[in-house]
Structure formats: C-alpha cells, structure tokens
Design a protein around this motif. Structure first.
Motif, PDB file in Angstrom:
ATOM      1  N   MET A 111      43.848  45.308  40.505  1.00 62.31           N
ATOM      2  CA  MET A 111      45.230  45.573  40.876  1.00 62.31           C
ATOM      3  C   MET A 111      45.462  45.549  42.379  1.00 62.31           C
ATOM      4  O   MET A 111      46.573  45.255  42.843  1.00 62.31           O
ATOM      5  CB  MET A 111      45.676  46.917  40.302  1.00 62.31           C
ATOM      6  CG  MET A 111      45.913  46.881  38.799  1.00 62.31           C
ATOM      7  SD  MET A 111      47.233  45.728  38.353  1.00 62.31           S
ATOM      8  CE  MET A 111      48.653  46.530  39.111  1.00 62.31           C
ATOM      9  N   ASN A 112      44.455  45.839  43.178  1.00 65.22           N
ATOM     10  CA  ASN A 112      44.628  45.844  44.633  1.00 65.22           C
ATOM     11  C   ASN A 112      44.117  44.571  45.300  1.00 65.22           C
ATOM     12  O   ASN A 112      44.119  44.478  46.530  1.00 65.22           O
ATOM     13  CB  ASN A 112      43.918  47.066  45.236  1.00 65.22           C
ATOM     14  CG  ASN A 112      44.589  48.367  44.827  1.00 65.22           C
ATOM     15  OD1 ASN A 112      45.808  48.458  44.764  1.00 65.22           O
ATOM     16  ND2 ASN A 112      43.785  49.382  44.538  1.00 65.22           N
ATOM     17  N   HIS A 113      43.672  43.615  44.512  1.00 61.61           N
ATOM     18  CA  HIS A 113      43.263  42.328  45.085  1.00 61.61           C
ATOM     19  C   HIS A 113      44.511  41.537  45.492  1.00 61.61           C
ATOM     20  O   HIS A 113      45.586  41.722  44.934  1.00 61.61           O
ATOM     21  CB  HIS A 113      42.443  41.527  44.073  1.00 61.61           C
ATOM     22  CG  HIS A 113      41.009  41.961  43.973  1.00 61.61           C
ATOM     23  ND1 HIS A 113      40.630  43.264  43.721  1.00 61.61           N
ATOM     24  CD2 HIS A 113      39.850  41.244  44.109  1.00 61.61           C
ATOM     25  CE1 HIS A 113      39.300  43.333  43.692  1.00 61.61           C
ATOM     26  NE2 HIS A 113      38.815  42.134  43.924  1.00 61.61           N
ATOM     27  N   ARG A 114      44.308  40.639  46.425  1.00 62.47           N
ATOM     28  CA  ARG A 114      45.435  39.871  46.963  1.00 62.47           C
ATOM     29  C   ARG A 114      45.282  38.385  46.661  1.00 62.47           C
ATOM     30  O   ARG A 114      44.181  37.830  46.692  1.00 62.47           O
ATOM     31  CB  ARG A 114      45.543  40.057  48.494  1.00 62.47           C
ATOM     32  CG  ARG A 114      45.556  41.512  48.962  1.00 62.47           C
ATOM     33  CD  ARG A 114      46.765  42.274  48.451  1.00 62.47           C
ATOM     34  NE  ARG A 114      48.008  41.712  48.964  1.00 62.47           N
ATOM     35  CZ  ARG A 114      49.204  42.092  48.556  1.00 62.47           C
ATOM     36  NH1 ARG A 114      49.326  43.018  47.605  1.00 62.47           N
ATOM     37  NH2 ARG A 114      50.287  41.564  49.076  1.00 62.47           N
ATOM     38  N   ASN A 115      46.415  37.754  46.348  1.00 59.38           N
ATOM     39  CA  ASN A 115      46.496  36.303  46.210  1.00 59.38           C
ATOM     40  C   ASN A 115      45.510  35.753  45.172  1.00 59.38           C
ATOM     41  O   ASN A 115      44.783  34.793  45.427  1.00 59.38           O
ATOM     42  CB  ASN A 115      46.274  35.621  47.564  1.00 59.38           C
ATOM     43  CG  ASN A 115      47.298  36.047  48.591  1.00 59.38           C
ATOM     44  OD1 ASN A 115      48.482  36.201  48.284  1.00 59.38           O
ATOM     45  ND2 ASN A 115      46.846  36.269  49.817  1.00 59.38           N
ATOM     46  N   LEU A 116      45.512  36.362  44.011  1.00 58.34           N
ATOM     47  CA  LEU A 116      44.693  35.861  42.913  1.00 58.34           C
ATOM     48  C   LEU A 116      45.518  34.934  42.023  1.00 58.34           C
ATOM     49  O   LEU A 116      46.706  35.151  41.824  1.00 58.34           O
ATOM     50  CB  LEU A 116      44.177  37.014  42.057  1.00 58.34           C
ATOM     51  CG  LEU A 116      43.247  38.041  42.700  1.00 58.34           C
ATOM     52  CD1 LEU A 116      42.871  39.099  41.659  1.00 58.34           C
ATOM     53  CD2 LEU A 116      42.009  37.387  43.278  1.00 58.34           C
ATOM     54  N   THR A 117      44.868  33.913  41.493  1.00 54.43           N
ATOM     55  CA  THR A 117      45.430  33.137  40.397  1.00 54.43           C
ATOM     56  C   THR A 117      44.625  33.483  39.156  1.00 54.43           C
ATOM     57  O   THR A 117      43.412  33.255  39.109  1.00 54.43           O
ATOM     58  CB  THR A 117      45.348  31.623  40.667  1.00 54.43           C
ATOM     59  OG1 THR A 117      46.122  31.317  41.823  1.00 54.43           O
ATOM     60  CG2 THR A 117      45.877  30.836  39.473  1.00 54.43           C
ATOM     61  N   VAL A 118      45.279  34.078  38.175  1.00 53.34           N
ATOM     62  CA  VAL A 118      44.605  34.530  36.963  1.00 53.34           C
ATOM     63  C   VAL A 118      45.089  33.709  35.781  1.00 53.34           C
ATOM     64  O   VAL A 118      46.294  33.646  35.507  1.00 53.34           O
ATOM     65  CB  VAL A 118      44.855  36.030  36.704  1.00 53.34           C
ATOM     66  CG1 VAL A 118      44.228  36.458  35.382  1.00 53.34           C
ATOM     67  CG2 VAL A 118      44.293  36.866  37.852  1.00 53.34           C
ATOM     68  N   ILE A 119      44.142  33.077  35.096  1.00 51.49           N
ATOM     69  CA  ILE A 119      44.431  32.319  33.887  1.00 51.49           C
ATOM     70  C   ILE A 119      43.859  33.108  32.726  1.00 51.49           C
ATOM     71  O   ILE A 119      42.700  33.542  32.777  1.00 51.49           O
ATOM     72  CB  ILE A 119      43.783  30.916  33.936  1.00 51.49           C
ATOM     73  CG1 ILE A 119      44.210  30.172  35.213  1.00 51.49           C
ATOM     74  CG2 ILE A 119      44.140  30.117  32.692  1.00 51.49           C
ATOM     75  CD1 ILE A 119      43.103  29.948  36.193  1.00 51.49           C
ATOM     76  N   THR A 120      44.636  33.331  31.678  1.00 46.12           N
ATOM     77  CA  THR A 120      44.146  34.175  30.593  1.00 46.12           C
ATOM     78  C   THR A 120      44.766  33.811  29.259  1.00 46.12           C
ATOM     79  O   THR A 120      45.890  33.288  29.202  1.00 46.12           O
ATOM     80  CB  THR A 120      44.394  35.669  30.902  1.00 46.12           C
ATOM     81  OG1 THR A 120      43.757  36.482  29.908  1.00 46.12           O
ATOM     82  CG2 THR A 120      45.888  35.988  30.951  1.00 46.12           C
ATOM     83  N   ASN A 121      44.036  34.088  28.207  1.00 45.29           N
ATOM     84  CA  ASN A 121      44.585  34.022  26.851  1.00 45.29           C
ATOM     85  C   ASN A 121      44.681  35.427  26.264  1.00 45.29           C
ATOM     86  O   ASN A 121      44.736  35.605  25.048  1.00 45.29           O
ATOM     87  CB  ASN A 121      43.721  33.128  25.948  1.00 45.29           C
ATOM     88  CG  ASN A 121      42.319  33.674  25.751  1.00 45.29           C
ATOM     89  OD1 ASN A 121      41.722  34.259  26.659  1.00 45.29           O
ATOM     90  ND2 ASN A 121      41.763  33.451  24.571  1.00 45.29           N
ATOM     91  N   ASN A 122      44.723  36.415  27.152  1.00 45.64           N
ATOM     92  CA  ASN A 122      44.768  37.820  26.765  1.00 45.64           C
ATOM     93  C   ASN A 122      46.080  38.416  27.261  1.00 45.64           C
ATOM     94  O   ASN A 122      46.256  38.654  28.459  1.00 45.64           O
ATOM     95  CB  ASN A 122      43.566  38.546  27.393  1.00 45.64           C
ATOM     96  CG  ASN A 122      43.422  39.977  26.935  1.00 45.64           C
ATOM     97  OD1 ASN A 122      44.391  40.635  26.566  1.00 45.64           O
ATOM     98  ND2 ASN A 122      42.193  40.482  26.982  1.00 45.64           N
ATOM     99  N   MET A 123      47.009  38.651  26.348  1.00 51.62           N
ATOM    100  CA  MET A 123      48.313  39.183  26.734  1.00 51.62           C
ATOM    101  C   MET A 123      48.199  40.554  27.396  1.00 51.62           C
ATOM    102  O   MET A 123      49.006  40.914  28.256  1.00 51.62           O
ATOM    103  CB  MET A 123      49.221  39.278  25.503  1.00 51.62           C
ATOM    104  CG  MET A 123      49.617  37.937  24.921  1.00 51.62           C
ATOM    105  SD  MET A 123      50.656  36.964  26.046  1.00 51.62           S
ATOM    106  CE  MET A 123      52.148  37.961  26.037  1.00 51.62           C
ATOM    107  N   ASN A 124      47.182  41.332  27.009  1.00 50.74           N
ATOM    108  CA  ASN A 124      46.991  42.651  27.616  1.00 50.74           C
ATOM    109  C   ASN A 124      46.594  42.525  29.083  1.00 50.74           C
ATOM    110  O   ASN A 124      47.056  43.301  29.922  1.00 50.74           O
ATOM    111  CB  ASN A 124      45.930  43.435  26.834  1.00 50.74           C
ATOM    112  CG  ASN A 124      46.339  43.656  25.400  1.00 50.74           C
ATOM    113  OD1 ASN A 124      47.426  44.147  25.122  1.00 50.74           O
ATOM    114  ND2 ASN A 124      45.480  43.271  24.476  1.00 50.74           N
ATOM    115  N   VAL A 125      45.746  41.550  29.406  1.00 48.21           N
ATOM    116  CA  VAL A 125      45.389  41.287  30.801  1.00 48.21           C
ATOM    117  C   VAL A 125      46.628  40.908  31.600  1.00 48.21           C
ATOM    118  O   VAL A 125      46.851  41.391  32.713  1.00 48.21           O
ATOM    119  CB  VAL A 125      44.326  40.173  30.887  1.00 48.21           C
ATOM    120  CG1 VAL A 125      44.235  39.598  32.308  1.00 48.21           C
ATOM    121  CG2 VAL A 125      42.958  40.704  30.463  1.00 48.21           C
ATOM    122  N   ALA A 126      47.450  40.027  31.035  1.00 47.75           N
ATOM    123  CA  ALA A 126      48.674  39.607  31.718  1.00 47.75           C
ATOM    124  C   ALA A 126      49.595  40.795  31.970  1.00 47.75           C
ATOM    125  O   ALA A 126      50.161  40.940  33.065  1.00 47.75           O
ATOM    126  CB  ALA A 126      49.395  38.539  30.898  1.00 47.75           C
TER     127      ALA A 126
END
Length: 253
Positions: A111-126
């Motif tokens: 949550m405190n990381h900056r400028n991440l691109t996160v790709i996921t198939n997990n709606m909970n992660v999103a």
C-alpha cells in the motif's frame, strides 16, 4: 457419532490454523496425550481431519477449503510472509499477483509503494490496492469465481500472456515435499503457469501448512522459482533441492 465439546473445539482450532499438535492440545485442555490422540482418531474417522506425526491436519481432497476459512488460517504467518515479500519489491516496477489469501497479504503490504503497475486475476487484490493512488491496476478478463473473487479461464490466460512484468508473485493450495507446486482447479493452474513463465523473477508466497496438504494438479516445480517466502524453514530434503536448483528460501519473521 456426535462430537463432544472438546472435539468441536479441536476442529475449530484446526480450521483456524490448518493443523493441531497433540502436546499443545493436551496442555490446552488439561487432559492426557492419550485422550487427545483418541479425539484425533475419532475426528479422523469422521472424515474431517487427517492424522499426521504428532497431530492432525484438515483433511485434503479434490476440492479446496472454503475461501473465508482459508483467509483466517495462519493469518499472522501470512502477514509476515506478505511483509517479507513486499520488502523486496521496489517502487516503479510491474507485478503480477495471482489468486490466494497469501498474495492478498502481499497486496496489503504494498500500500505504501509508489508507481506500481499491478496485473491480477484476483478481484480481492484489486480492491485492496485501489486505495494506493499511485498504483495502476490492470484486472484480467475471464469467468468470475464468486467463491473467492478469482478470474479464470482462457480469456484470463490470454490477457496475462500480453505482459512481461518484473515480478510474478504466486500462491498455491499445496506444496509437495518433492518440490511440486499443486492446486485444485485446472483453469486456475493454467493461469498460474502462464504467470510464472512471463516474469523476470517469480516468487512463491506460502505458509508451511501447505506442506501438510495435497492437491491433484501440478503447476510448476520449485526449481522454476527465484525465491520462496515462507514462515518456517522447509524440511531439510526440500531445502537441499532448493539449494541444488538455486531457489532462494526466505523465512519471514
């Protein structure tokens, strides 16, 4: 056979932590070791626990434990694993996170990381990372599994194949002592295999209880991973294989 109050409490403990230990239960309930062994034998006869050396584990089979139950199991260990894994993820990078309550623990620590691109198939992660405004979130298409918020199927695999992220962080349902990562759903396994083959580095996040479980479908081998983040040291035979395969093992504290 109806369970007595102590046996029902033992089953609740097993559901919360994934396993129970004879000595710990005897001390907790102030009864003899033989009494606890008899309780575990009866719970095994009822088909809810499997006996293992020194205790018992939740019975494994061809279907996974319910999502809410998995979320509560080994929660402290998952938090520690998530923290240890996230500490090695730099700002300004791309990540794929797959299904699982341990990958969700990683997401919370990002949550405190900056400028991440996160790709996921997990709606909970999103849903977790939506609160990080500097994080770009890309959610795969596919069939939504309402039981755990997962997206699976051919559309999901095709979506993932478009990326080459810096890191893939994957969770599993079981880890075999011979080094195989295992899961229950073939559609989910295909996505996990694709994810592991895409990234520059692939990390497994898992608590030690996954070694006491079994699942029917093989994903990949530990030898195809860069690192494993776990809450306790792996069995010596598996540690030796990790050394041979040059797979780093990080024990979270």
């Amino acid at each position: 056979m109806a369970l007595n109050i102590r046996q029902m409490e033992i089953l609740d403990i097993a559901r919360a932590s994934g396993r129970v230990v004879v000595e710990e239960l005897a001390e907790r309930f102030d009864v003899t070791l033989q009494t606890i062994r008899r309780d575990l034998g009866e719970l095994s006869d009822q088909g809810v626990l499997d006996r293992v050396h020194g205790g018992a584990v939740l019975r494994s089979g061809v279907s996974n434990i319910g999502y809410e139950q998995r979320r509560q199991m080994n929660a402290d260990a998952k938090t520690a694993i998530g923290r240890a894994c996230a500490a090695e993820i730099p700002d300004n990078c791309s990540i794929i996170l797959n299904l699982g309550t341990t990958t969700e623990a990683v997401a919370r620590e990002l949550m405190n990381h900056r400028n991440l691109t996160v790709i996921t198939n997990n709606m909970n992660v999103a849903n977790i990372l939506v609160g990080n405004e500097s994080c770009e979130i890309m959610v795969a298409g596919g069939a939504l599994r309402r039981s755990d918020g997962g997206l699976v199927g051919d559309l999901t695999t095709e979506f993932m194949a478009q990326f080459k992220p810096d890191y893939a962080i994957i969770g599993v349902s079981a880890l075999d002592v011979d080094g195989d990562l295992l899961d229950f759903d073939m559609a989910e396994v295909r996505v996990s295999r694709a994810i592991a083959g895409l990234a520059r580095k692939t990390y497994l996040v898992t608590d030690i209880s996954k070694l006491t479980r079994s699942a029917p479908v093989r994903i990949i081998s530990v030898g195809e991973l860069d690192s494993i983040f776990v809450d306790q040291r792996l069995p010596e035979s598996l540690m030796q294989k990790c050394e041979e395969w040059e797979t780093r093992v990080v024990v979270a504290e």
